[in-house]
Motif scaffolding. Sequence first.
Motif, PDB file in Angstrom:
ATOM      1  N   LYS A  34      29.117  52.858  47.899  1.00 37.86           N
ATOM      2  CA  LYS A  34      29.102  51.750  46.940  1.00 37.86           C
ATOM      3  C   LYS A  34      29.031  50.412  47.678  1.00 37.86           C
ATOM      4  CE  LYS A  34      31.576  54.031  43.190  1.00 37.86           C
ATOM      5  NZ  LYS A  34      32.816  54.074  42.396  1.00 37.86           N
ATOM      6  N   ALA A  38      25.904  47.715  47.542  1.00 38.45           N
ATOM      7  CA  ALA A  38      26.105  46.300  47.234  1.00 38.45           C
ATOM      8  C   ALA A  38      25.522  45.419  48.331  1.00 38.45           C
ATOM      9  CB  ALA A  38      27.591  46.003  47.043  1.00 38.45           C
ATOM     10  N   SER A  41      21.771  45.372  47.962  1.00 41.72           N
ATOM     11  CA  SER A  41      21.305  44.573  46.831  1.00 41.72           C
ATOM     12  C   SER A  41      21.292  43.084  47.153  1.00 41.72           C
ATOM     13  CB  SER A  41      22.186  44.827  45.604  1.00 41.72           C
ATOM     14  OG  SER A  41      23.451  44.222  45.778  1.00 41.72           O
ATOM     15  N   ASP A  43      23.926  41.033  47.136  1.00 43.24           N
ATOM     16  CA  ASP A  43      24.969  40.283  46.441  1.00 43.24           C
ATOM     17  C   ASP A  43      26.251  40.322  47.276  1.00 43.24           C
ATOM     18  OD1 ASP A  43      26.638  39.024  44.696  1.00 43.24           O
ATOM     19  OD2 ASP A  43      26.434  40.487  43.066  1.00 43.24           O
ATOM     20  N   ALA A  46      29.599  40.911  45.277  1.00 38.93           N
ATOM     21  CA  ALA A  46      29.768  42.303  44.865  1.00 38.93           C
ATOM     22  C   ALA A  46      30.110  43.184  46.062  1.00 38.93           C
ATOM     23  CB  ALA A  46      28.502  42.813  44.192  1.00 38.93           C
ATOM     24  N   ALA A  47      29.496  42.895  47.198  1.00 37.66           N
ATOM     25  CA  ALA A  47      29.769  43.674  48.409  1.00 37.66           C
ATOM     26  C   ALA A  47      31.207  43.470  48.867  1.00 37.66           C
ATOM     27  CB  ALA A  47      28.797  43.287  49.514  1.00 37.66           C
ATOM     28  N   ALA A  50      33.439  45.365  46.502  1.00 31.42           N
ATOM     29  CA  ALA A  50      33.364  46.807  46.753  1.00 31.42           C
ATOM     30  C   ALA A  50      34.151  47.170  48.007  1.00 31.42           C
ATOM     31  CB  ALA A  50      31.909  47.242  46.893  1.00 31.42           C
TER      32      ALA A  50
END
Length: 89
Positions: A34, A38, A41, A43, A46-47, A50
């Motif tokens: 996950k 992230a 992607s 972001d 978000a990373a 996560a």
Amino acid sequence: MANSAQARKRARQAESHRLRNVAHRSTVRTYIKKVDAAIESGDQAAAASALANAQPVIDKMVGKGILHRNKAARHKSRLAARIRSMAQA
């Protein structure tokens, strides 16, 4: 094959522990994936989120003996470094 009652019980216990360990190891890998997703992607928020969710899970598996503490530290360090490098890029 186990011949004594004690050996048969230990064999049963070993199998149930093995299955539990497999499930725990899979959970850790899922959390790491996950974080990787992230990061891919792009972001950073978000990373980072996560990674914040993954770190306690990784640490818990160290306590249970599923992961070696150095391997856990290596995973956390490399993921954090990848997230930090996103800000610079």
